[in-house]
Design a protein around this motif. Structure first.
Motif, PDB file in Angstrom:
ATOM      1  N   ALA A 119       0.850  -1.164   0.113  1.00  0.00           N
ATOM      2  CA  ALA A 119      -0.060  -0.019  -0.098  1.00  0.00           C
ATOM      3  C   ALA A 119       0.899   1.227   0.032  1.00  0.00           C
ATOM      4  O   ALA A 119       2.112   1.174   0.088  1.00  0.00           O
ATOM      5  CB  ALA A 119      -0.897   0.075   1.186  1.00  0.00           C
ATOM      6  N   PHE A 120       0.210   2.416  -0.131  1.00  0.00           N
ATOM      7  CA  PHE A 120       1.018   3.651  -0.260  1.00  0.00           C
ATOM      8  C   PHE A 120       1.720   3.845   0.725  1.00  0.00           C
ATOM      9  O   PHE A 120       1.527   3.914   2.058  1.00  0.00           O
ATOM     10  CB  PHE A 120      -0.045   4.826  -0.655  1.00  0.00           C
ATOM     11  N   GLN A 121       3.085   4.305   0.580  1.00  0.00           N
ATOM     12  CA  GLN A 121       4.235   4.349   1.550  1.00  0.00           C
ATOM     13  C   GLN A 121       4.660   3.475   2.710  1.00  0.00           C
ATOM     14  O   GLN A 121       4.700   3.630   3.614  1.00  0.00           O
ATOM     15  CB  GLN A 121       3.890   5.874   2.445  1.00  0.00           C
ATOM     16  N   ARG A 122       4.152   2.100   2.346  1.00  0.00           N
ATOM     17  CA  ARG A 122       4.416   0.922   2.921  1.00  0.00           C
ATOM     18  C   ARG A 122       6.011   0.589   2.684  1.00  0.00           C
ATOM     19  O   ARG A 122       6.144   0.654   1.587  1.00  0.00           O
ATOM     20  CB  ARG A 122       3.479  -0.269   2.927  1.00  0.00           C
ATOM     21  N   ASP A 123       6.726   0.037   3.410  1.00  0.00           N
ATOM     22  CA  ASP A 123       8.045  -0.467   3.247  1.00  0.00           C
ATOM     23  C   ASP A 123       8.093  -1.932   2.530  1.00  0.00           C
ATOM     24  O   ASP A 123       7.680  -2.759   3.300  1.00  0.00           O
ATOM     25  CB  ASP A 123       8.773  -0.480   4.609  1.00  0.00           C
ATOM     26  N   PRO A 124       8.421  -1.958   1.221  1.00  0.00           N
ATOM     27  CA  PRO A 124       8.065  -3.167   0.820  1.00  0.00           C
ATOM     28  C   PRO A 124       9.216  -4.468   1.184  1.00  0.00           C
ATOM     29  O   PRO A 124       8.985  -5.482   0.842  1.00  0.00           O
ATOM     30  CB  PRO A 124       8.535  -3.217  -0.892  1.00  0.00           C
ATOM     31  N   THR A 125      10.279  -3.842   1.943  1.00  0.00           N
ATOM     32  CA  THR A 125      11.172  -4.790   2.523  1.00  0.00           C
ATOM     33  C   THR A 125      10.583  -5.571   3.847  1.00  0.00           C
ATOM     34  O   THR A 125      11.365  -6.431   3.993  1.00  0.00           O
ATOM     35  CB  THR A 125      12.550  -4.144   2.674  1.00  0.00           C
ATOM     36  N   SER A 126       9.664  -4.880   4.454  1.00  0.00           N
ATOM     37  CA  SER A 126       9.162  -5.525   5.664  1.00  0.00           C
ATOM     38  C   SER A 126       8.260  -6.572   5.570  1.00  0.00           C
ATOM     39  O   SER A 126       7.601  -6.971   4.185  1.00  0.00           O
ATOM     40  CB  SER A 126       8.477  -4.502   6.632  1.00  0.00           C
ATOM     41  N   VAL A 127       8.284  -7.517   6.280  1.00  0.00           N
ATOM     42  CA  VAL A 127       7.384  -8.779   6.278  1.00  0.00           C
ATOM     43  C   VAL A 127       5.926  -8.299   6.193  1.00  0.00           C
ATOM     44  O   VAL A 127       5.511  -7.477   6.886  1.00  0.00           O
ATOM     45  CB  VAL A 127       7.532  -9.739   7.426  1.00  0.00           C
ATOM     46  N   THR A 128       5.100  -8.818   5.148  1.00  0.00           N
ATOM     47  CA  THR A 128       3.721  -8.458   4.879  1.00  0.00           C
ATOM     48  C   THR A 128       3.695  -7.006   4.823  1.00  0.00           C
ATOM     49  O   THR A 128       2.551  -6.375   5.179  1.00  0.00           O
ATOM     50  CB  THR A 128       2.896  -9.360   5.537  1.00  0.00           C
ATOM     51  N   CYS A 129       4.586  -6.222   4.407  1.00  0.00           N
ATOM     52  CA  CYS A 129       4.401  -4.523   4.275  1.00  0.00           C
ATOM     53  C   CYS A 129       3.936  -4.136   5.615  1.00  0.00           C
ATOM     54  O   CYS A 129       3.054  -3.198   5.686  1.00  0.00           O
ATOM     55  CB  CYS A 129       3.494  -4.290   3.046  1.00  0.00           C
ATOM     56  N   SER A 130       4.500  -4.649   6.638  1.00  0.00           N
ATOM     57  CA  SER A 130       3.887  -4.293   8.129  1.00  0.00           C
ATOM     58  C   SER A 130       4.598  -2.822   8.493  1.00  0.00           C
ATOM     59  O   SER A 130       3.788  -2.439   9.429  1.00  0.00           O
ATOM     60  CB  SER A 130       4.469  -5.233   9.078  1.00  0.00           C
TER      61      SER A 130
END
Length: 116
Positions: free
Chosen positions: A15-26
């Motif tokens: 989703a917008f401005q979520r960190d793609p390297t974190s697990v499940t974009c958490s």
């Protein structure tokens, strides 16, 4: 994972401005806060203003309590102890309210008007 944070698709789609390297974009990227809709929004001056206002009111309240205790001729170590206990209780309540607001609860009256 949460489908609002991680809508699916190609790897790294968040989703917008979520960190793609974190697990499940958490995680949100630095400088943003999570929203209920799964996106993250930039930190604003409003967040800082609320924090500074609460901090200032807390310090002034505790200072007033301490000065009141001193005027009542309670000049022994318990005056500072009472102020310390009051501060720890305020911090405890703030932490509990923070946890409470993280739950997705549909509040109804009279709680809704109190929490706003």
């Amino acid at each position: 994972g949460n489908s609002k944070r991680c809508p699916g698709g190609l790897p790294g789609t968040c989703a917008f401005q979520r960190d793609p390297t974190s697990v499940t974009c958490s995680k949100c990227i630095d400088g943003t806060l999570a929203e209920a809709n799964g996106t993250c929004v930039s930190c604003t001056g409003r967040h800082v203003a609320i924090f500074l206002t609460v901090t200032t009111v807390t310090v002034l309240s505790l200072s007033g309590l301490y000065l009141t205790l001193l005027k009542m001729k309670l000049r022994h170590p318990t005056s500072l102890l009472i102020v310390s206990i009051a501060l720890s209780q305020m911090i405890f309540i703030a932490q509990k309210l923070t946890v409470l607001f993280r739950f997705k609860i549909e509040w109804e009256e009279p709680f809704l008007s109190v929490l706003r």
